[in-house]
Scaffold this motif. Structure first.
Motif, PDB file in Angstrom:
ATOM      1  N   HIS A 158       0.806  -1.030  -0.297  1.00  0.00           N
ATOM      2  CA  HIS A 158       0.025  -0.042   0.649  1.00  0.00           C
ATOM      3  C   HIS A 158       0.877   1.500   0.131  1.00  0.00           C
ATOM      4  CE1 HIS A 158      -3.690  -2.062   0.959  1.00  0.00           C
ATOM      5  NE2 HIS A 158      -3.000  -3.405   1.515  1.00  0.00           N
ATOM      6  N   ASP A 169      -6.389   3.997   2.987  1.00  0.00           N
ATOM      7  CA  ASP A 169      -6.273   5.328   2.448  1.00  0.00           C
ATOM      8  C   ASP A 169      -7.769   3.836   2.203  1.00  0.00           C
ATOM      9  OD1 ASP A 169      -5.444   2.196   1.202  1.00  0.00           O
ATOM     10  OD2 ASP A 169      -4.183   3.488  -0.505  1.00  0.00           O
ATOM     11  N   ASN A 207     -12.855   3.202  -0.944  1.00  0.00           N
ATOM     12  CA  ASN A 207     -11.844   3.689   0.167  1.00  0.00           C
ATOM     13  C   ASN A 207     -12.558   3.539   0.876  1.00  0.00           C
ATOM     14  OD1 ASN A 207      -9.946   3.638  -2.169  1.00  0.00           O
ATOM     15  ND2 ASN A 207     -11.129   5.357  -3.349  1.00  0.00           N
TER      16      ASN A 207
END
Length: 271
Positions: A125, A147, A168
């Protein structure tokens, strides 16, 4: 000694021993005789695991060091640096002895604990890793980032198999179905179910705000899914018939709660 809370524990592979961590010591019991069997200090341990052959304990320290303890004498005679930017995110595969550690830099490191060998290092990530869960056979790894991204990895080849796009929204908890065919991902208000083969969204299960803060687990036979947290009651879902709602478990919520199934899935113990 001085009374202290056991905040993490592990059973030996054959179920005859149990070890735990309190604020200062690694402690353990022989479950056949009930005798206190292990007692030694640790530095700043947060998690511990048994080796697949029951001979060693792997104690994960807050700074990313993995200390190796003898399961018989509780003496720590070696260690290795598991992750230099470790952020306390850990997954362990008890079948193969694989240990995955996440970092604040988004990097995941997977170790073979028996050989102390780093099997895979990859950037999962752009931001901090927030969740890691192995598949039942250990060959796949689900990771979540700060995120809100979720990826299903072939961690050995460092390849993304599927992106599990939850728009998200940050992930709170992840549970892998015992069959390895579906994945449950809990956000603040909903559990989303995903098909492992296709990576497609199946459906959502509304939990209420904080409904999976404390737990999300499948029964060993895969028939039920349980969640609980900042809601008045735990929730039980049928995990085989379109995940329809089964029952509330009254007054099991709004605080520090836990639950576990018996190995045959016939009994659910809550606290």
């Amino acid at each position: 000694g001085t009374p202290s809370t056991i905040f993490n524990y592990a059973f030996s592979p054959d179920g005859t021993r149990m070890v735990g961590l309190n604020n200062t010591n690694v402690v353990g019991w022989d479950l056949i005789t009930g005798q206190f069997a292990i007692n030694n200090t640790h530095r700043s341990a947060i998690r511990l695991f048994y080796s697949v052959d029951k001979t060693e304990l792997y104690v994960v320290e807050r700074d990313g060091t993995v200390a190796i303890y003898s399961a018989e004498t509780s003496v720590s005679d070696s260690s290795f640096m598991g992750h230099e930017r470790f952020n306390s995110i850990v997954a362990y595969d008890p079948i193969n002895g694989w240990l995955a550690l996440g970092g604040i830099d988004g990097v995941v490191q997977v170790w073979d604990t028996l050989t102390r060998t780093a099997l895979s290092v990859f950037t999962a990530h752009q931001g901090e890793v927030t969740q890691l869960v192995f598949s039942p056979d250990g060959t796949r790894l689900v990771s979540s980032g700060i995120d809100g991204t979720n990826y299903l990895w072939n961690w050995q080849s460092r390849e993304i198999i599927h992106v599990l796009n939850n728009e998200n929204v940050p992930t709170i908890r992840i549970a892998y179905h015992p069959s390895g065919e579906t994945i449950a991902i809990a956000t603040n208000e909903v559990i989303t179910m995903w098909d492992v083969a296709s990576g497609e969204f199946i459906h959502g299960l509304p939990t209420g705000v904080g409904g999976s803060d404390s737990l999300l687990l499948f029964s060993p036979n895969g028939k039920f899914l349980v969640n609980g947290g900042n809601i008045p009651d735990m929730m039980v879902w049928d995990a085989e018939s379109d995940n329809h709602f089964v029952a509330y478990l009254p007054e099991m919520g709004q605080g520090r709660i836990a639950a576990t199934f018996s190995p045959d899935s016939e009994i659910l113990l809550t606290s």
